[in-house]
Scaffold this motif. Sequence first.
Motif, PDB file in Angstrom:
ATOM      1  N   LEU A   1      18.725   5.510 -54.555  1.00  0.00           N
ATOM      2  CA  LEU A   1      19.643   6.648 -54.584  1.00  0.00           C
ATOM      3  C   LEU A   1      20.937   6.286 -55.311  1.00  0.00           C
ATOM      4  CD1 LEU A   1      20.682   9.450 -53.730  1.00  0.00           C
ATOM      5  CD2 LEU A   1      21.289   8.455 -51.515  1.00  0.00           C
ATOM      6  N   VAL A   2      21.511   5.155 -54.970  1.00  0.00           N
ATOM      7  CA  VAL A   2      22.781   4.755 -55.570  1.00  0.00           C
ATOM      8  C   VAL A   2      22.601   4.295 -57.007  1.00  0.00           C
ATOM      9  CG1 VAL A   2      24.697   3.109 -55.450  1.00  0.00           C
ATOM     10  CG2 VAL A   2      23.805   4.144 -53.352  1.00  0.00           C
ATOM     11  N   ASN A   3      21.648   3.415 -57.240  1.00  0.00           N
ATOM     12  CA  ASN A   3      21.508   2.791 -58.561  1.00  0.00           C
ATOM     13  C   ASN A   3      20.856   3.695 -59.606  1.00  0.00           C
ATOM     14  OD1 ASN A   3      22.647   0.449 -57.561  1.00  0.00           O
ATOM     15  ND2 ASN A   3      20.674  -0.514 -57.111  1.00  0.00           N
ATOM     16  N   GLU A   4      19.940   4.550 -59.188  1.00  0.00           N
ATOM     17  CA  GLU A   4      19.188   5.342 -60.157  1.00  0.00           C
ATOM     18  C   GLU A   4      19.611   6.813 -60.204  1.00  0.00           C
ATOM     19  OE1 GLU A   4      17.334   3.632 -62.057  1.00  0.00           O
ATOM     20  OE2 GLU A   4      17.062   1.813 -60.865  1.00  0.00           O
TER      21      GLU A   4
ATOM     22  N   LEU B   1      10.131   7.142 -64.411  1.00  0.00           N
ATOM     23  CA  LEU B   1       9.982   5.865 -65.109  1.00  0.00           C
ATOM     24  C   LEU B   1      10.671   4.736 -64.348  1.00  0.00           C
ATOM     25  CD1 LEU B   1      10.499   6.973 -68.818  1.00  0.00           C
ATOM     26  CD2 LEU B   1       8.374   6.209 -67.755  1.00  0.00           C
ATOM     27  N   SER B   2      11.779   5.052 -63.670  1.00  0.00           N
ATOM     28  CA  SER B   2      12.489   4.024 -62.908  1.00  0.00           C
ATOM     29  C   SER B   2      11.652   3.526 -61.734  1.00  0.00           C
ATOM     30  CB  SER B   2      13.826   4.565 -62.394  1.00  0.00           C
ATOM     31  OG  SER B   2      14.705   4.841 -63.457  1.00  0.00           O
ATOM     32  N   LEU B   3      10.826   4.393 -61.156  1.00  0.00           N
ATOM     33  CA  LEU B   3       9.973   3.959 -60.046  1.00  0.00           C
ATOM     34  C   LEU B   3       9.007   2.862 -60.459  1.00  0.00           C
ATOM     35  CD1 LEU B   3       9.111   7.313 -58.208  1.00  0.00           C
ATOM     36  CD2 LEU B   3      10.456   5.399 -57.317  1.00  0.00           C
ATOM     37  N   TYR B   4       8.712   2.815 -61.749  1.00  0.00           N
ATOM     38  CA  TYR B   4       7.875   1.736 -62.276  1.00  0.00           C
ATOM     39  C   TYR B   4       8.441   0.376 -61.872  1.00  0.00           C
ATOM     40  CZ  TYR B   4       5.734  -1.306 -65.867  1.00  0.00           C
ATOM     41  OH  TYR B   4       5.071  -2.316 -66.531  1.00  0.00           O
ATOM     42  N   ASN B   5       9.763   0.237 -61.925  1.00  0.00           N
ATOM     43  CA  ASN B   5      10.410  -1.044 -61.630  1.00  0.00           C
ATOM     44  C   ASN B   5      10.411  -1.386 -60.153  1.00  0.00           C
ATOM     45  OD1 ASN B   5      11.119  -1.452 -64.380  1.00  0.00           O
ATOM     46  ND2 ASN B   5      12.876  -0.086 -64.133  1.00  0.00           N
ATOM     47  N   TYR B   6      10.086  -0.423 -59.309  1.00  0.00           N
ATOM     48  CA  TYR B   6      10.061  -0.654 -57.862  1.00  0.00           C
ATOM     49  C   TYR B   6       8.627  -0.826 -57.351  1.00  0.00           C
ATOM     50  CZ  TYR B   6      14.973   0.748 -57.894  1.00  0.00           C
ATOM     51  OH  TYR B   6      16.336   0.820 -58.136  1.00  0.00           O
ATOM     52  N   ASP B   7       7.689  -0.861 -58.267  1.00  0.00           N
ATOM     53  CA  ASP B   7       6.275  -1.027 -57.925  1.00  0.00           C
ATOM     54  C   ASP B   7       5.895  -2.486 -58.182  1.00  0.00           C
ATOM     55  OD1 ASP B   7       3.440  -1.052 -57.883  1.00  0.00           O
ATOM     56  OD2 ASP B   7       3.338   1.018 -58.576  1.00  0.00           O
ATOM     57  N   ASN B   8       5.282  -3.130 -57.192  1.00  0.00           N
ATOM     58  CA  ASN B   8       4.916  -4.544 -57.339  1.00  0.00           C
ATOM     59  C   ASN B   8       3.793  -4.762 -58.340  1.00  0.00           C
ATOM     60  OD1 ASN B   8       6.793  -5.414 -55.405  1.00  0.00           O
ATOM     61  ND2 ASN B   8       5.361  -5.025 -53.722  1.00  0.00           N
ATOM     62  N   ASP B   9       3.020  -3.723 -58.619  1.00  0.00           N
ATOM     63  CA  ASP B   9       1.897  -3.854 -59.550  1.00  0.00           C
ATOM     64  C   ASP B   9       1.798  -2.571 -60.384  1.00  0.00           C
ATOM     65  OD1 ASP B   9      -0.323  -4.888 -60.804  1.00  0.00           O
ATOM     66  OD2 ASP B   9      -1.705  -4.488 -59.139  1.00  0.00           O
TER      67      ASP B   9
ATOM     68  N   GLU C   1      -5.777   2.580 -57.042  1.00  0.00           N
ATOM     69  CA  GLU C   1      -4.348   2.334 -57.217  1.00  0.00           C
ATOM     70  C   GLU C   1      -3.653   3.561 -57.812  1.00  0.00           C
ATOM     71  OE1 GLU C   1      -1.921  -0.148 -56.741  1.00  0.00           O
ATOM     72  OE2 GLU C   1      -3.404  -0.730 -55.231  1.00  0.00           O
ATOM     73  N   THR C   2      -4.336   4.260 -58.692  1.00  0.00           N
ATOM     74  CA  THR C   2      -3.753   5.468 -59.288  1.00  0.00           C
ATOM     75  C   THR C   2      -3.523   6.529 -58.222  1.00  0.00           C
ATOM     76  OG1 THR C   2      -4.818   5.025 -61.426  1.00  0.00           O
ATOM     77  CG2 THR C   2      -4.065   7.278 -61.018  1.00  0.00           C
ATOM     78  N   ILE C   3      -4.481   6.694 -57.309  1.00  0.00           N
ATOM     79  CA  ILE C   3      -4.312   7.652 -56.217  1.00  0.00           C
ATOM     80  C   ILE C   3      -3.165   7.212 -55.311  1.00  0.00           C
ATOM     81  CG2 ILE C   3      -5.350   8.564 -54.110  1.00  0.00           C
ATOM     82  CD1 ILE C   3      -8.000   8.712 -55.572  1.00  0.00           C
ATOM     83  N   ARG C   4      -3.100   5.926 -55.001  1.00  0.00           N
ATOM     84  CA  ARG C   4      -2.028   5.426 -54.134  1.00  0.00           C
ATOM     85  C   ARG C   4      -0.660   5.651 -54.768  1.00  0.00           C
ATOM     86  NH1 ARG C   4       1.146   1.250 -53.360  1.00  0.00           N
ATOM     87  NH2 ARG C   4       0.427   0.177 -55.238  1.00  0.00           N
ATOM     88  N   LYS C   5      -0.552   5.317 -56.044  1.00  0.00           N
ATOM     89  CA  LYS C   5       0.717   5.539 -56.761  1.00  0.00           C
ATOM     90  C   LYS C   5       1.007   7.028 -56.881  1.00  0.00           C
ATOM     91  CE  LYS C   5      -0.175   1.417 -59.604  1.00  0.00           C
ATOM     92  NZ  LYS C   5       0.709   0.469 -58.940  1.00  0.00           N
ATOM     93  N   GLY C   6      -0.054   7.814 -57.091  1.00  0.00           N
ATOM     94  CA  GLY C   6       0.114   9.248 -57.216  1.00  0.00           C
ATOM     95  C   GLY C   6       0.644   9.875 -55.936  1.00  0.00           C
ATOM     96  N   LEU C   7       0.129   9.465 -54.796  1.00  0.00           N
ATOM     97  CA  LEU C   7       0.632   9.970 -53.521  1.00  0.00           C
ATOM     98  C   LEU C   7       2.100   9.612 -53.336  1.00  0.00           C
ATOM     99  CD1 LEU C   7      -2.379   9.212 -51.148  1.00  0.00           C
ATOM    100  CD2 LEU C   7      -1.492  11.460 -51.769  1.00  0.00           C
ATOM    101  N   ASN C   8       2.462   8.436 -53.780  1.00  0.00           N
ATOM    102  CA  ASN C   8       3.855   8.010 -53.707  1.00  0.00           C
ATOM    103  C   ASN C   8       4.748   8.940 -54.536  1.00  0.00           C
ATOM    104  OD1 ASN C   8       5.715   6.040 -52.674  1.00  0.00           O
ATOM    105  ND2 ASN C   8       5.882   5.204 -54.740  1.00  0.00           N
TER     106      ASN C   8
ATOM    107  N   PRO D   1       9.969  15.667 -54.422  1.00  0.00           N
ATOM    108  CA  PRO D   1      10.931  16.601 -53.825  1.00  0.00           C
ATOM    109  C   PRO D   1      12.288  15.951 -53.566  1.00  0.00           C
ATOM    110  CG  PRO D   1       8.799  16.804 -52.764  1.00  0.00           C
ATOM    111  CD  PRO D   1       8.730  15.577 -53.618  1.00  0.00           C
ATOM    112  N   THR D   2      12.268  14.733 -53.067  1.00  0.00           N
ATOM    113  CA  THR D   2      13.517  14.023 -52.789  1.00  0.00           C
ATOM    114  C   THR D   2      14.278  13.757 -54.071  1.00  0.00           C
ATOM    115  OG1 THR D   2      12.335  12.930 -50.961  1.00  0.00           O
ATOM    116  CG2 THR D   2      14.512  12.066 -51.545  1.00  0.00           C
ATOM    117  N   MET D   3      13.581  13.288 -55.105  1.00  0.00           N
ATOM    118  CA  MET D   3      14.242  13.000 -56.382  1.00  0.00           C
ATOM    119  C   MET D   3      14.801  14.271 -57.006  1.00  0.00           C
ATOM    120  SD  MET D   3      12.023   9.920 -58.170  1.00  0.00           S
ATOM    121  CE  MET D   3      10.634  10.947 -58.612  1.00  0.00           C
ATOM    122  N   GLY D   4      14.050  15.372 -56.922  1.00  0.00           N
ATOM    123  CA  GLY D   4      14.509  16.624 -57.502  1.00  0.00           C
ATOM    124  C   GLY D   4      15.750  17.154 -56.806  1.00  0.00           C
ATOM    125  N   CYS D   5      15.742  17.157 -55.473  1.00  0.00           N
ATOM    126  CA  CYS D   5      16.888  17.665 -54.712  1.00  0.00           C
ATOM    127  C   CYS D   5      18.112  16.767 -54.893  1.00  0.00           C
ATOM    128  CB  CYS D   5      16.524  17.773 -53.232  1.00  0.00           C
ATOM    129  SG  CYS D   5      15.295  19.045 -52.870  1.00  0.00           S
TER     130      CYS D   5
END
Length: 450
Positions: free
Chosen positions: A130-133, A151-159, A167-174, A180-184
Amino acid sequence: MSTNFHDDAVIARFFGQSSNYTDIPDRLFKEYNVKKGLRNEDGTGVRFGLTRVSDVVGYTRDDQGNVVPCEGDLLYRGYSLADLVKNRQGNYGYEETVFLLLFGFLPTREQFDKFRVSLAKRYDLPDDFLVNEVLRTPSKNLMNCLQMLTLSLYNYDNDPDNIDTYETIRKGLNLIAKFPTMGCYSYQAKMHELYRKSLIIHYPKPEYSIAENILYMLRADGKFTDREANLLDAILVIHADHGGGNNSAFTDVVIGSTGTDLYSAISGSIGSLKGPRHGGANISVANMMRQVIDRIGYTDDKNKIRPVVDDILDKKFYDCSGLVYGFGHAVYTLSDPRCELLRSLCAELAVEKGCEDHYAFYKAFEDTVHEEVMARKNRVIPTNVDFYSGFAYSMLGIPEDLYTPLFAIARVAGWVAHNVENKLYDGKIMRPATKYVGNHEEFKPMNDRK
């Protein structure tokens, strides 16, 4: 660092001297059988793939292969959108739709409860995000901001580069849970930074649905009615997918077919959806209707509405394009099922909000457009989903800045589903072709050029 514009005249002169920006005549498109806009001669889309995610039904064909108009339908994994909207579980219809799109079947109560909890655990953003991005990089356009944050969430993903389907489904659910949180938060950051409004940050509540959380995070007091949340939930369901041929889903599949990460593919889809010919069309409707209201006010008198509609069609009013925004569609011919559902839901909320006169005006305007187009062109023009979506958002107190981001917040579910499907059943890099119709030139050393 500011951009230097002092060389604009030089660049313009170079552009003016170029012989490579002359028109490519239409006859060449026909000669080489090139499909402009990936459209066939009858206006239907060129098929580029197969899908079981969703189906957009806008017409049938007769024995000669000609297009036959029909009432529209939208199917998610074979289920009619109307049935999914009308049979929602409280304000969790979107969550059930996400499950259906990603896994291909409707869940049992036990499966759904577990899925809902799992999705809610993903609402929160990573530590310091929230603060940095968000707060440090507010943007004038929230779609651009949503792209950057994705794109910034890429840097917070370990893989992050793992494109295995699980993995695509797992990342997709994330992504689905965090959009909604990022948009608001992006909206709150923009209002605070550019307009010196109070910065309001409500952390998402795990006991709330996605629709409920959006209203909670946007409003200073965090309060909303059940009917408000129910309408927003329906809008999210309606926008969750629209076949694999729409521009943003196609963009997602094209980018994903290269083997790149999901964050890059989804970011590309956001950029596509931002365009005024795609997801941004709801803003065009809002702007048009604002000018119509300024001219004649809220009225259901067709004798007052008709002259305005005629002026729009005659290129004398609004943007003078001759287009009545919110009407017509590339696939639907007689009706857009999303509009049919949204219209009735808007009528219900209008009663609660005391906006019956506003709704009556929109309905009378819609009917008048249909009548005028039929009288002029002897054909039906369907009202599309964009016509009532802006009215729905305005009743919910959602700012125009968020109209298109909310579209993305809903549509990310479909993007993920198509990304996964393409990985499973196609797997080839999308590589269409073009025909070169320019000249062949003889190279000259720089000193010999004039």
